[in-house]
Each structure stands twice: as C-alpha cells, then as structure tokens.
Write a protein that holds these residues in place. Structure first.
Motif, PDB file in Angstrom:
ATOM      1  N   LEU A   1       0.806  -1.218   0.000  1.00 31.35           N
ATOM      2  CA  LEU A   1       0.000   0.000   0.000  1.00 31.35           C
ATOM      3  C   LEU A   1       0.839   1.269   0.000  1.00 31.35           C
ATOM      4  O   LEU A   1       0.311   2.356  -0.248  1.00 31.35           O
ATOM      5  CB  LEU A   1      -0.929   0.009   1.227  1.00 31.35           C
ATOM      6  CG  LEU A   1      -1.969  -1.115   1.289  1.00 31.35           C
ATOM      7  CD1 LEU A   1      -2.693  -1.084   2.632  1.00 31.35           C
ATOM      8  CD2 LEU A   1      -2.972  -0.992   0.166  1.00 31.35           C
ATOM      9  N   TYR A   2       2.129   1.167   0.281  1.00 28.68           N
ATOM     10  CA  TYR A   2       3.000   2.341   0.241  1.00 28.68           C
ATOM     11  C   TYR A   2       3.472   2.645  -1.176  1.00 28.68           C
ATOM     12  O   TYR A   2       4.133   3.653  -1.405  1.00 28.68           O
ATOM     13  CB  TYR A   2       4.203   2.173   1.169  1.00 28.68           C
ATOM     14  CG  TYR A   2       4.908   0.842   1.072  1.00 28.68           C
ATOM     15  CD1 TYR A   2       5.754   0.555   0.008  1.00 28.68           C
ATOM     16  CD2 TYR A   2       4.717  -0.131   2.043  1.00 28.68           C
ATOM     17  CE1 TYR A   2       6.379  -0.664  -0.086  1.00 28.68           C
ATOM     18  CE2 TYR A   2       5.348  -1.358   1.965  1.00 28.68           C
ATOM     19  CZ  TYR A   2       6.187  -1.629   0.894  1.00 28.68           C
ATOM     20  OH  TYR A   2       6.813  -2.853   0.801  1.00 28.68           O
ATOM     21  N   ASN A   3       3.166   1.783  -2.138  1.00 29.60           N
ATOM     22  CA  ASN A   3       3.585   2.008  -3.519  1.00 29.60           C
ATOM     23  C   ASN A   3       2.517   2.733  -4.319  1.00 29.60           C
ATOM     24  O   ASN A   3       1.326   2.612  -4.044  1.00 29.60           O
ATOM     25  CB  ASN A   3       3.922   0.682  -4.193  1.00 29.60           C
ATOM     26  CG  ASN A   3       5.137   0.021  -3.600  1.00 29.60           C
ATOM     27  OD1 ASN A   3       5.076  -1.107  -3.123  1.00 29.60           O
ATOM     28  ND2 ASN A   3       6.269   0.720  -3.595  1.00 29.60           N
ATOM     29  N   GLU A   4       2.980   3.457  -5.347  1.00 33.23           N
ATOM     30  CA  GLU A   4       2.075   4.235  -6.191  1.00 33.23           C
ATOM     31  C   GLU A   4       2.435   4.038  -7.660  1.00 33.23           C
ATOM     32  O   GLU A   4       3.495   3.492  -7.990  1.00 33.23           O
ATOM     33  CB  GLU A   4       2.142   5.713  -5.790  1.00 33.23           C
ATOM     34  CG  GLU A   4       1.641   5.955  -4.363  1.00 33.23           C
ATOM     35  CD  GLU A   4       1.748   7.406  -3.928  1.00 33.23           C
ATOM     36  OE1 GLU A   4       2.556   8.158  -4.537  1.00 33.23           O
ATOM     37  OE2 GLU A   4       1.037   7.794  -2.978  1.00 33.23           O
ATOM     38  N   ALA A   5       1.560   4.515  -8.532  1.00 32.09           N
ATOM     39  CA  ALA A   5       1.692   4.246  -9.967  1.00 32.09           C
ATOM     40  C   ALA A   5       2.998   4.758 -10.550  1.00 32.09           C
ATOM     41  O   ALA A   5       3.592   4.118 -11.431  1.00 32.09           O
ATOM     42  CB  ALA A   5       0.503   4.856 -10.705  1.00 32.09           C
TER      43      ALA A   5
END
Length: 384
Positions: free
Chosen positions: A365-369
C-alpha cells in the motif's frame, strides 16, 4: 478499495521501493512504538510485573485474529523462522525410510533443519521440482500431491514460493498429508500479512512467520502457530517464562516440571522483549485495520496493467490465478541483458530483488503508480 497509504511511511519520493519481500519499510507508528519502548528501558523501575506478560498476550491475540486462529494460546513468540522450525524438528518422529517433502529452491530456513534430522534418522528429503514449461503452478502442485505417500512424515512448504509468488494449493496438500498421516509445516513469511491465511481452513501443524516482511514489524522477532500435534512437544530451550506459574516472581526458584499450555512452551527466552513486541503488535494492528484481502486488491490494481504489457513484450510469469498479487516473479525474454537491467534499476533508484532468473517485484500500500512507471522504464530499456 484502499487508496495509497504512503503517508504512513517514511519513504523518499525519489526512491521506488518495490521490494517488500526483502524487508518492509517501517510504518511511522511502528517506529514511534519502538522509540517509546526504548526510552522506557532508561527507567526500568517503570517496567512492572504485568509488562512481562500482558503485551505478549496482546500480540498473540492480534496475530491470532490475523490468521483466523480461534485459540491465541496456539501462538508462540519466536526470534526467527529457523527457531520456529527447530521446534518442529525436535518433535517430529522419523523412522528409517521416511521422507520429508520440500519444493525446489525453498528458502534455506525451511531446509537446513530437515536436512539434519533426516540424516540423523536414516530418512530422506524428497524435493519436488517445478515443471520446465511455463506456467508451472498447476503442474507443480500436482507433482507435490503425487509425491505424498505412506512414507511421508511431513510436507514443509511456503504458502507462496519466495522467489516468484507461485501459489501452493495448501488445502489440497493438507488433505493429502492427512490421508498419509503426515504433518504440514508452512513458512508464511512471504505471504501472511499481505495474503489471506485461514488456520481453520488449512489446519497446518505449524505456521511460522518472520515479522520483518509482510507483518510490518522489526527484525529479530516472529510468530508461530503450533497445532494440536505439538501440544505435548519439547521446546528448543528451557527458559523460566515458558514454565507454569512463571508470573509468580516470588516462587520462581520453586522449579516447575510443567510447561505453559499449548504453544506457550515454544516461546523464546526473553519473549517479553519490551521493544520489539510493541513494534510488531503495532504493525499487525495496522494490517488488521487494512485487511489482507484489500492489500491483495490494491496490489493487483497497481501492477495489473504493467504485467500485461510485460507479457506482450515477451516476459513470462505465472498466470494471475496461480500467483499472489503482492509478490510476482517476472522472467526476461531469452537473450535480454540482466546486467543492463541491473544498471537501469540503479539509475532509476528502483528497488526490486533478483532471485535466480526471476525479477521479484513485491508491492504494498505504500507504492504508487509512478513507481511502477519507473520500473517499466527499466524493463523497456532491455526488451522494449
């Protein structure tokens, strides 16, 4: 669908950390819990009798909820996976000619203990290789089931393969192991916390997990579920706190012959660790709030389009239904330059792991596109 939770972590914007299977970044809340606990030790007169027991019970209860275990007493606090496996190894009854089933390229902490005890008892390790062709998940699971027979003493396996996220059909393996009278021992380090696990459904004889990956905890603490097969087992070590009436400090020298009930006998010495216990409890509490199903959904949405594009470019991976979404092993096309790929990762400050010939992409959940976009730039530099 959960949104990005990056604000709960201390990750710099210029780093794309897609490597949770190596080690999770620390939640700010976990860091705060650790600092508070560390400072408390400076004034030990504030550490009371109940502090040796109540935080541990709270941690055991939180983890039991995470894995749908109705008995928190079946949870032990351990320092590592190897320690948890050592407790199993000490209590497994082996006869000459028996065998233990493992998968090829299993993580070493779920191998060495079995190598030692099979050599000591005239038993053997039977390693089940994956099929050469891809996809391999279904055929690999069938090969594992076919390997279990009347001389199988134990199957020791992960919920997912640690290198590429291949899912193992634990329910079917449990059924076949039960028919053979064999134990099922699961290393959940690369799945539990990010992928749903249900003790009531799978009924493992042991489920052993390190805390520093998907449980969002610190290093050197983990948790283990031990089922009824080990209720009368001998622990790895003889410490004061795993004996009955250990809460009665006035009578500790009245030595007790009996262990604490259920899995408490397997707790490590100094299980009350006043720093690591509250940190791991804080991490698990956050996972309970998020929900492992939601974590999988987020990971699937985050990586889905990119993985489809990589397949169209000639990369291979397990089909979606045969792998986890938080941990995916991507294999480059034949002839692609892995060294060049490593250079591009370094240039873009993208963090993934390379395990064997698989590029292990593990997200949360700490990752983004935008991090996935940077990863794709690295892939396209060698195959685009």
């Amino acid at each position: 669908m959960l949104s990005s939770q990056r604000h709960l972590f201390d990750l710099p914007d210029d780093v794309a950390y897609l490597n949770g299977a190596y080690m999770s970044p620390q939640l700010r809340a976990v860091e705060t819990a650790g600092i508070k606990a560390l400072q408390r030790k400076s004034q030990p007169f504030n550490i009371q009798l109940e502090d040796f027991f109540e935080p541990v019970q709270a941690l055991r209860s939180a983890y039991a909820r995470l894995i749908n275990c109705p008995e928190p007493g079946r949870i032990a606090i351990i320092p590592s996976v190897s320690y948890g496996m050592a407790a199993v190894a000490r209590n497994l009854k082996l006869q000459p000619g028996d065998h233990i089933i493992l998968t090829r390229e299993q993580f070493p902490s779920n191998y060495y203990a079995w190598e030692r005890i099979t050599e000591a008892h005239g038993a053997k390790i039977r390693i089940v290789d994956p099929p050469r062709e891809s996809p391999r998940g279904q055929a690999w699971n069938e090969a594992i089931l076919n390997a279990i027979d009347s001389r199988t003493a134990m199957v020791a396996i992960g919920q997912v393969h640690w290198a590429d996220g291949t899912l193992f059909d634990l329910k079917a393996i449990r059924e076949r192991a039960t028919e053979a009278g064999a134990w099922l021992i699961i290393d959940g380090t690369q799945s539990v916390g990010a992928y749903p696990f249900d003790v009531k459904e799978i009924q493992p004889d042991a489920l052993i997990c390190a805390g520093y990956k998907w449980l969002m905890g610190p290093y050197s603490i983990g948790v283990a579920y031990y089922g009824p097969a080990l209720d009368d087992g001998l622990p790895v070590e003889e410490n004061w706190i795993n004996r009955v009436n250990s809460h009665d400090f006035r009578n500790l020298v009245n030595y007790q012959p009996d262990y604490q009930p259920l899995a408490a006998r397997f707790n490590m010495g100094e299980q009350s660790n006043f720093i690591l216990v509250p940190m791991l409890k804080t991490g698990i509490d956050q996972l309970l709030d998020w929900g492992t199903t939601n974590i999988q959904s987020y990971a699937r949405q985050l990586l889905g389009t990119a993985l489809q594009e990589l397949e169209s470019l000639g990369c291979t991976m397990e089909p979606e239904e045969q792998r986890a979404h938080h941990l995916v092993g991507v294999r480059l096309p034949v002839g692609a330059d892995m060294n060049l790929f490593r250079e591009r990762l370094q240039e873009e400050q993208v963090h993934v792991s390379i395990r064997g010939n698989a590029i292990r992409v593990s997200c949360h959940l700490y990752n983004e596109a935008q991090e996935v976009e940077r990863l794709m730039k690295c892939f396209k530099a060698v195959i685009g």
